[in-house]
Design a protein around this motif. Structure first.
Motif, PDB file in Angstrom:
ATOM      1  N   PRO A 167      23.856 109.628  35.757  1.00 33.63           N
ATOM      2  CA  PRO A 167      23.864 109.921  34.315  1.00 33.63           C
ATOM      3  C   PRO A 167      25.075 109.328  33.600  1.00 33.63           C
ATOM      4  CG  PRO A 167      24.307 111.906  35.585  1.00 33.63           C
ATOM      5  CD  PRO A 167      23.864 110.872  36.545  1.00 33.63           C
ATOM      6  N   PHE A 168      26.199 109.180  34.322  1.00 31.99           N
ATOM      7  CA  PHE A 168      27.365 108.545  33.712  1.00 31.99           C
ATOM      8  C   PHE A 168      27.050 107.106  33.306  1.00 31.99           C
ATOM      9  CE2 PHE A 168      31.085 105.758  34.580  1.00 31.99           C
ATOM     10  CZ  PHE A 168      31.841 106.100  33.467  1.00 31.99           C
ATOM     11  N   VAL A 169      26.349 106.384  34.169  1.00 37.79           N
ATOM     12  CA  VAL A 169      25.984 104.998  33.848  1.00 37.79           C
ATOM     13  C   VAL A 169      25.065 104.959  32.637  1.00 37.79           C
ATOM     14  CG1 VAL A 169      24.751 102.951  34.675  1.00 37.79           C
ATOM     15  CG2 VAL A 169      26.300 104.185  36.209  1.00 37.79           C
ATOM     16  N   LEU A 170      24.105 105.870  32.577  1.00 37.84           N
ATOM     17  CA  LEU A 170      23.184 105.902  31.436  1.00 37.84           C
ATOM     18  C   LEU A 170      23.923 106.154  30.124  1.00 37.84           C
ATOM     19  CD1 LEU A 170      20.186 107.919  32.932  1.00 37.84           C
ATOM     20  CD2 LEU A 170      20.323 105.452  32.526  1.00 37.84           C
ATOM     21  N   VAL A 171      24.839 107.119  30.148  1.00 40.60           N
ATOM     22  CA  VAL A 171      25.583 107.426  28.923  1.00 40.60           C
ATOM     23  C   VAL A 171      26.523 106.275  28.569  1.00 40.60           C
ATOM     24  CG1 VAL A 171      27.210 109.010  27.844  1.00 40.60           C
ATOM     25  CG2 VAL A 171      25.403 109.900  29.318  1.00 40.60           C
ATOM     26  N   ALA A 172      27.140 105.668  29.585  1.00 44.57           N
ATOM     27  CA  ALA A 172      28.028 104.536  29.323  1.00 44.57           C
ATOM     28  C   ALA A 172      27.267 103.377  28.690  1.00 44.57           C
ATOM     29  CB  ALA A 172      28.704 104.081  30.610  1.00 44.57           C
ATOM     30  N   CYS A 173      26.040 103.146  29.134  1.00 47.47           N
ATOM     31  CA  CYS A 173      25.215 102.095  28.538  1.00 47.47           C
ATOM     32  C   CYS A 173      24.850 102.435  27.087  1.00 47.47           C
ATOM     33  CB  CYS A 173      23.950 101.878  29.366  1.00 47.47           C
ATOM     34  SG  CYS A 173      24.242 101.094  30.970  1.00 47.47           S
ATOM     35  N   ALA A 174      24.519 103.702  26.848  1.00 44.19           N
ATOM     36  CA  ALA A 174      24.224 104.123  25.472  1.00 44.19           C
ATOM     37  C   ALA A 174      25.452 103.978  24.593  1.00 44.19           C
ATOM     38  CB  ALA A 174      23.731 105.573  25.467  1.00 44.19           C
ATOM     39  N   TYR A 175      26.604 104.353  25.107  1.00 46.59           N
ATOM     40  CA  TYR A 175      27.852 104.241  24.355  1.00 46.59           C
ATOM     41  C   TYR A 175      28.184 102.782  24.050  1.00 46.59           C
ATOM     42  CZ  TYR A 175      32.875 104.585  23.358  1.00 46.59           C
ATOM     43  OH  TYR A 175      34.117 104.487  22.784  1.00 46.59           O
ATOM     44  N   GLY A 176      28.106 101.914  25.082  1.00 43.77           N
ATOM     45  CA  GLY A 176      28.403 100.499  24.877  1.00 43.77           C
ATOM     46  C   GLY A 176      27.449  99.848  23.893  1.00 43.77           C
ATOM     47  N   THR A 177      26.169 100.220  23.970  1.00 44.43           N
ATOM     48  CA  THR A 177      25.169  99.668  23.051  1.00 44.43           C
ATOM     49  C   THR A 177      25.450 100.098  21.614  1.00 44.43           C
ATOM     50  OG1 THR A 177      23.478  99.606  24.778  1.00 44.43           O
ATOM     51  CG2 THR A 177      22.713  99.622  22.494  1.00 44.43           C
ATOM     52  N   ALA A 178      25.708 101.378  21.426  1.00 44.64           N
ATOM     53  CA  ALA A 178      25.957 101.893  20.083  1.00 44.64           C
ATOM     54  C   ALA A 178      27.237 101.301  19.493  1.00 44.64           C
ATOM     55  CB  ALA A 178      26.048 103.415  20.106  1.00 44.64           C
ATOM     56  N   GLN A 179      28.284 101.198  20.301  1.00 44.35           N
ATOM     57  CA  GLN A 179      29.554 100.666  19.810  1.00 44.35           C
ATOM     58  C   GLN A 179      29.432  99.192  19.417  1.00 44.35           C
ATOM     59  OE1 GLN A 179      32.140 102.203  18.723  1.00 44.35           O
ATOM     60  NE2 GLN A 179      33.524 102.792  20.372  1.00 44.35           N
ATOM     61  N   THR A 180      28.790  98.391  20.285  1.00 38.51           N
ATOM     62  CA  THR A 180      28.653  96.962  19.991  1.00 38.51           C
ATOM     63  C   THR A 180      27.762  96.739  18.776  1.00 38.51           C
ATOM     64  OG1 THR A 180      28.862  96.507  22.366  1.00 38.51           O
ATOM     65  CG2 THR A 180      28.051  94.723  20.982  1.00 38.51           C
ATOM     66  N   GLY A 181      26.658  97.481  18.705  1.00 35.31           N
ATOM     67  CA  GLY A 181      25.776  97.362  17.547  1.00 35.31           C
ATOM     68  C   GLY A 181      26.445  97.822  16.265  1.00 35.31           C
ATOM     69  N   LEU A 182      27.244  98.887  16.353  1.00 37.01           N
ATOM     70  CA  LEU A 182      27.955  99.384  15.178  1.00 37.01           C
ATOM     71  C   LEU A 182      28.938  98.341  14.660  1.00 37.01           C
ATOM     72  CD1 LEU A 182      28.805 101.603  13.197  1.00 37.01           C
ATOM     73  CD2 LEU A 182      30.291 102.543  14.989  1.00 37.01           C
TER      74      LEU A 182
END
Length: 403
Positions: free
Chosen positions: A94-109
């Motif tokens: 689950p850490f990897v999943l959240v890290a991917c969501a975080y990285g995606t949201a940050q880069t897109g933002l």
């Protein structure tokens, strides 16, 4: 533009305050509270930024087509949700999943905010406004780092959870602030490939060159602290002094340096000089290992960081002008998303590369790194000229197709 600039700056300041608190505490939270190994944390974060790098262009394209303000607000909310989700993480998957969501949201933002800036600010003022936002970002990071330092001092589960709550609340607050900006209409749909930036080879080259220059980020945050601890006589608290000098330099001087960049010629020259200054900084860092005097080593390191700050200011001012000017007005989101992958790639690949180069090769490694900076800086002007020639023929080609 004054009210819009203040609102953009406020949103940047709020978000970066949360970032600063998160960055200084996250590693210890994941290892000490969640119970993962350092290797697992490193792999998870690397995967997260890798996914984020891939998502930057399509999310930037979404900002172009749906309007950058709305997309930026949604991605700020997504970042807040991702940060809050770390509270629920108890194991590696689950850490990897959240890290991917975080990285995606940050880069897109980041891409959506750049598109929003381009939509609200006249081209002649974009670099100066971007510099003001960068100063606000560094100020916010400093404030957040101080809050994170308090959590490190308390070193309790509750303190780390409070940091995550603050970070999530900051991104929620940034979303609310962004809603105060006027809406930028979506760009009109034009003929040609949907993700045109992926076929723009000159822009890809410019982005690659900028990525090499961005290796100064892991150099400052990781390699210099390791070098101080393992290869110099300087006390370990020197690390904090150097980071403080870097932050203060960006906050105080970024706007001043950016004012001197007025067009692609100035921008290219600014990046070229940044490469030369970064080479000098690497040479000074290499000298810091000579001798046994803590005070001499500290003074040499301060001189090295002072040079690094100058190089960073020159690079940022030139790169912003280049990234905005070479991007079509109706595709700023996807182009800024692509250009922003350089940051993710430098964060992802830089630590392993620079650790091997500098900590493995010592003084020679520093010189090789400095020559990499110099080579990238020298390569930027011809790459920009190539990209500029491509922009000059594009309208003619499009007109010929239409007729």
């Amino acid at each position: 533009m004054g009210n819009d600039l203040r609102t953009l700056t406020a949103a940047q300041l709020v978000a970066s305050t949360g970032d600063g608190a998160y960055l200084v505490t996250s590693a210890l939270y994941f290892t000490g509270v969640v119970g993962m190994s350092s290797a697992q944390v490193g792999v998870g974060l690397t995967l997260g930024w890798a996914v984020g790098a891939l998502a930057g262009v399509p999310l930037g394209h979404l900002a172009d087509r749906r309007g950058p303000r709305g997309v930026a607000v949604l991605l700020a909310l997504a970042t807040a949700a991702a940060v809050a989700s770390y509270v629920l993480v108890r194991s590696f998957p689950p850490f990897v999943l959240v890290a991917c969501a975080y990285g995606t949201a940050q880069t897109g933002l980041s891409a959506a905010r750049q598109a929003l800036l381009a939509g609200l600010v006249e081209p002649a003022h974009r670099t100066r406004v971007r510099a003001a936002l960068q100063s606000a970002q560094n100020g916010g990071l400093a404030v957040g780092a101080a809050l994170g330092g308090l959590a490190l001092h308390l070193n309790s589960r509750e303190a780390y959870l409070a940091v995550l709550a603050v970070d999530a609340a900051c991104f929620l607050g940034a979303a609310l602030v962004l809603l105060r900006l006027p809406a930028v209409p979506p760009a009109p749909v034009t003929a040609g490939p949907r993700l045109a930036v992926l076929r723009d080879r000159p822009y890809a080259l410019v982005t690659l060159i900028n990525t090499v220059m961005l290796l100064y980020m892991p150099m400052l945050s990781l390699i210099v602290p390791l070098w101080i601890a393992q290869r110099t006589a300087a006390p370990t608290w020197t690390v904090s002094a150097l980071l403080l000098l870097n932050t203060a330099g960006v906050v105080l001087f970024q706007v001043r340096v950016a004012r001197r960049v007025r067009g692609l010629a100035d921008a290219s020259s600014s990046v070229r000089r940044a490469g030369l200054v970064m080479l000098a900084a690497c040479g000074v860092f290499a000298l810091s290992s000579a001798g046994s005097s803590p005070w001499l080593a500290g003074a040499v390191l301060l001189a090295g960081v002072a040079l690094q700050v100058v190089g960073e200011l020159l690079l940022a001012s030139g790169a912003w002008e280049i990234s905005f000017t070479l991007a079509p007005d109706d595709k700023q989101g996807q182009y800024q998303g692509f250009f922003g992958t350089g940051t993710a790639m430098a964060r992802m690949l830089g630590p392993a590369l620079l650790t091997t180069l500098v900590m493995g090769w010592g003084t020679v490694g520093w010189l090789v790194l400095g020559l990499m900076f110099l080579g990238a800086g020298v390569a930027m002007p011809p790459a920009v000229r190539w990209a500029r020639r491509g922009m000059a023929v594009t309208p003619v080609s499009s007109q010929a197709v239409e007729s």
